[in-house]
Design a protein around this motif. Structure first.
Motif, PDB file in Angstrom:
ATOM      1  N   ARG A 128       0.836  -1.204   0.000  1.00  0.00           N
ATOM      2  CA  ARG A 128       0.000   0.000   0.000  1.00  0.00           C
ATOM      3  C   ARG A 128       0.871   1.254   0.000  1.00  0.00           C
ATOM      4  N   GLN A 129       1.967   1.236   0.772  1.00  0.00           N
ATOM      5  CA  GLN A 129       2.906   2.360   0.768  1.00  0.00           C
ATOM      6  C   GLN A 129       3.479   2.586  -0.634  1.00  0.00           C
ATOM      7  N   ALA A 130       3.770   1.494  -1.335  1.00  0.00           N
ATOM      8  CA  ALA A 130       4.383   1.583  -2.661  1.00  0.00           C
ATOM      9  C   ALA A 130       3.374   1.835  -3.771  1.00  0.00           C
ATOM     10  N   GLY A 131       2.080   1.882  -3.421  1.00  0.00           N
ATOM     11  CA  GLY A 131       1.051   2.187  -4.415  1.00  0.00           C
ATOM     12  C   GLY A 131       0.500   0.996  -5.164  1.00  0.00           C
ATOM     13  N   TRP A 132       0.691  -0.222  -4.628  1.00  0.00           N
ATOM     14  CA  TRP A 132       0.232  -1.414  -5.329  1.00  0.00           C
ATOM     15  C   TRP A 132      -0.970  -2.080  -4.663  1.00  0.00           C
ATOM     16  N   PHE A 133      -1.379  -1.602  -3.491  1.00  0.00           N
ATOM     17  CA  PHE A 133      -2.498  -2.214  -2.765  1.00  0.00           C
ATOM     18  C   PHE A 133      -3.355  -1.074  -2.235  1.00  0.00           C
ATOM     19  N   ASP A 134      -4.592  -0.989  -2.699  1.00  0.00           N
ATOM     20  CA  ASP A 134      -5.388   0.212  -2.421  1.00  0.00           C
ATOM     21  C   ASP A 134      -6.467   0.000  -1.370  1.00  0.00           C
ATOM     22  N   ARG A 135      -6.213  -0.880  -0.426  1.00  0.00           N
ATOM     23  CA  ARG A 135      -7.190  -1.102   0.630  1.00  0.00           C
ATOM     24  C   ARG A 135      -6.472  -1.341   1.947  1.00  0.00           C
ATOM     25  N   ALA A 136      -7.223  -1.402   3.026  1.00  0.00           N
ATOM     26  CA  ALA A 136      -6.615  -1.638   4.330  1.00  0.00           C
ATOM     27  C   ALA A 136      -6.137  -3.085   4.422  1.00  0.00           C
ATOM     28  N   PRO A 137      -5.007  -3.311   5.071  1.00  0.00           N
ATOM     29  CA  PRO A 137      -4.505  -4.683   5.218  1.00  0.00           C
ATOM     30  C   PRO A 137      -5.500  -5.561   5.975  1.00  0.00           C
ATOM     31  N   THR A 138      -5.635  -6.788   5.519  1.00  0.00           N
ATOM     32  CA  THR A 138      -6.534  -7.738   6.172  1.00  0.00           C
ATOM     33  C   THR A 138      -5.789  -8.909   6.797  1.00  0.00           C
ATOM     34  N   GLY A 139      -4.556  -9.151   6.349  1.00  0.00           N
ATOM     35  CA  GLY A 139      -3.801 -10.303   6.833  1.00  0.00           C
ATOM     36  C   GLY A 139      -4.097 -11.564   6.058  1.00  0.00           C
ATOM     37  N   PHE A 140      -5.009 -11.490   5.081  1.00  0.00           N
ATOM     38  CA  PHE A 140      -5.357 -12.661   4.267  1.00  0.00           C
ATOM     39  C   PHE A 140      -4.794 -12.499   2.860  1.00  0.00           C
ATOM     40  N   TYR A 141      -4.102 -13.529   2.374  1.00  0.00           N
ATOM     41  CA  TYR A 141      -3.481 -13.519   1.048  1.00  0.00           C
ATOM     42  C   TYR A 141      -4.445 -14.139   0.040  1.00  0.00           C
ATOM     43  N   GLY A 142      -5.187 -13.277  -0.655  1.00  0.00           N
ATOM     44  CA  GLY A 142      -6.148 -13.737  -1.650  1.00  0.00           C
ATOM     45  C   GLY A 142      -5.772 -13.256  -3.041  1.00  0.00           C
ATOM     46  N   THR A 143      -6.762 -13.253  -3.934  1.00  0.00           N
ATOM     47  CA  THR A 143      -6.501 -12.905  -5.335  1.00  0.00           C
ATOM     48  C   THR A 143      -6.061 -11.454  -5.499  1.00  0.00           C
ATOM     49  N   MET A 144      -6.576 -10.566  -4.659  1.00  0.00           N
ATOM     50  CA  MET A 144      -6.191  -9.154  -4.773  1.00  0.00           C
ATOM     51  C   MET A 144      -4.733  -8.947  -4.370  1.00  0.00           C
ATOM     52  N   THR A 145      -4.325  -9.621  -3.308  1.00  0.00           N
ATOM     53  CA  THR A 145      -2.938  -9.518  -2.876  1.00  0.00           C
ATOM     54  C   THR A 145      -2.015 -10.145  -3.914  1.00  0.00           C
ATOM     55  N   ALA A 146      -2.410 -11.294  -4.452  1.00  0.00           N
ATOM     56  CA  ALA A 146      -1.604 -11.954  -5.478  1.00  0.00           C
ATOM     57  C   ALA A 146      -1.460 -11.068  -6.714  1.00  0.00           C
ATOM     58  N   GLY A 147      -2.542 -10.387  -7.096  1.00  0.00           N
ATOM     59  CA  GLY A 147      -2.487  -9.491  -8.240  1.00  0.00           C
ATOM     60  C   GLY A 147      -1.556  -8.318  -8.004  1.00  0.00           C
ATOM     61  N   ALA A 148      -1.591  -7.773  -6.781  1.00  0.00           N
ATOM     62  CA  ALA A 148      -0.702  -6.658  -6.443  1.00  0.00           C
ATOM     63  C   ALA A 148       0.752  -7.096  -6.469  1.00  0.00           C
ATOM     64  N   VAL A 149       1.028  -8.296  -5.952  1.00  0.00           N
ATOM     65  CA  VAL A 149       2.398  -8.824  -5.952  1.00  0.00           C
ATOM     66  C   VAL A 149       2.877  -9.064  -7.375  1.00  0.00           C
ATOM     67  N   THR A 150       2.007  -9.609  -8.217  1.00  0.00           N
ATOM     68  CA  THR A 150       2.377  -9.862  -9.616  1.00  0.00           C
ATOM     69  C   THR A 150       2.733  -8.561 -10.331  1.00  0.00           C
ATOM     70  N   SER A 151       1.946  -7.519 -10.113  1.00  0.00           N
ATOM     71  CA  SER A 151       2.223  -6.222 -10.743  1.00  0.00           C
ATOM     72  C   SER A 151       3.547  -5.646 -10.242  1.00  0.00           C
ATOM     73  N   PHE A 152       3.800  -5.792  -8.947  1.00  0.00           N
ATOM     74  CA  PHE A 152       5.062  -5.324  -8.363  1.00  0.00           C
ATOM     75  C   PHE A 152       6.242  -6.072  -8.985  1.00  0.00           C
ATOM     76  N   GLN A 153       6.102  -7.396  -9.132  1.00  0.00           N
ATOM     77  CA  GLN A 153       7.173  -8.213  -9.708  1.00  0.00           C
ATOM     78  C   GLN A 153       7.413  -7.846 -11.177  1.00  0.00           C
ATOM     79  N   LYS A 154       6.354  -7.626 -11.915  1.00  0.00           N
ATOM     80  CA  LYS A 154       6.492  -7.270 -13.334  1.00  0.00           C
ATOM     81  C   LYS A 154       7.227  -5.949 -13.496  1.00  0.00           C
ATOM     82  N   LYS A 155       6.895  -4.964 -12.667  1.00  0.00           N
ATOM     83  CA  LYS A 155       7.517  -3.644 -12.753  1.00  0.00           C
ATOM     84  C   LYS A 155       9.013  -3.721 -12.506  1.00  0.00           C
ATOM     85  N   ARG A 156       9.443  -4.666 -11.687  1.00  0.00           N
ATOM     86  CA  ARG A 156      10.860  -4.756 -11.317  1.00  0.00           C
ATOM     87  C   ARG A 156      11.585  -5.910 -11.986  1.00  0.00           C
TER      88      ARG A 156
END
Length: 290
Positions: free
Chosen positions: A102-130
């Motif tokens: 969320r700090q880096a601009g890849w997750f636009d909601r409050a943290p929930t502690g659960f790793y679901g499809t939204m978190t996976a999508g944010a991680v994938t976008s972060f990985q692609k950018k780098r």
């Protein structure tokens, strides 16, 4: 005799120069010793057969003389990086991951502690950018890069008091009067004919007492109710699946996601829930989905 010796000397020198010239053109380096030794007319092993080390006392080849190591490939049998976090995980490290994303601009909601499809999508976008392998899971390299560009989340960043961003509504929520409840975003949206009327944060049951998923309806309501099993207050209870209900939780209001329900859908905003309670009628749909 003297003239012959001179001629033989000239011939020998020319032969030696010729051998040296051939050696220079071939770019020869150290060669293995042939079966006849270093002299005496023995044959030298052909280049293709050069496998032994240079003779003792000869110069050691520099690193430039060594053949380059083959570049690693995706099919060289190298195991994939070990995932530190991935789909289905639920813990405080996932919460920190979401806060950092969320700090880096890849997750636009409050943290929930659960790793679901939204978190996976944010991680994938972060990985692609780098330029990292786009696995959607967090390996050590992905985690290190994210940590390097963010700061340690504060308590408010990990568990903000603001309402979580709503998930995309389940298709079953798009018609009629519906309590549309998302486990992914941990939100409840009160919807009428596809439009969101109000929304609020919710909390669910633990692994041992999970909140049931599916399509239900409000069976009955109770403004004041105490659990007959756990003997705890359940204000503004709206029962939808046997003993499971949407209700206000003072524990959720106090501890947030550090706790869990016994299967009910907890709400921490008492004012919002009291207003919702007045609007919902028995028979209204309830959709609990990921």
């Amino acid at each position: 005799m003297k003239r012959s010796s001179v001629i033989r000397g000239v011939v020998i020198r020319r032969v030696a120069w010729g051998v040296a010239a051939v050696a220079l053109l071939a770019g020869c380096g150290p060669q293995a010793v042939g079966s006849g030794g270093t002299g005496g007319g023995g044959t030298t092993a052909p280049p293709a057969a050069v496998t032994s080390a240079p003779p003792a006392g000869s110069a050691t080849p520099s690193s430039d003389d060594k053949p380059p190591s083959p570049a690693p490939s995706a099919t060289d049998g190298t195991p994939a990086p070990k995932a530190l976090m991935g789909d289905g995980d639920e813990n405080e490290q996932v919460r920190e991951l979401q806060a950092r994303l969320r700090q880096a601009g890849w997750f636009d909601r409050a943290p929930t502690g659960f790793y679901g499809t939204m978190t996976a999508g944010a991680v994938t976008s972060f990985q692609k950018k780098r330029g990292l392998p786009q696995t959607g899971s967090v390996d050590e390299l992905t985690w290190q890069k994210l940590v390097a560009m963010t700061h340690k989340p504060t308590a408010d960043e990990l568990k903000p008091s603001t309402t979580n961003k709503l998930d995309t509504p389940d298709p079953r929520c798009m018609t009629g009067r519906v309590l549309c409840i998302s486990k992914e975003s941990r939100t409840l949206a009160w919807m009428i004919d596809g439009k969101v009327v109000s929304s609020m944060d919710v909390r669910f049951g633990s692994e041992n007492t999970p909140t049931r998923e599916g399509l239900f309806k409000v069976e009955w309501k109770a403004r004041k109710w105490t659990s007959t099993i756990y003997h705890t207050p359940m204000p503004y209870a709206m029962f939808f699946s046997r003993g499971q209900a949407v209700h206000y939780s003072a524990d959720f209001a106090a501890r947030g996601y550090a706790g869990a329900s016994h299967g009910c859908v907890n709400v921490r905003d008492k004012t919002k829930l009291s207003e919702l309670f007045d609007q919902v009628r028995p028979g209204d749909k309830v959709v609990v989905h990921w």
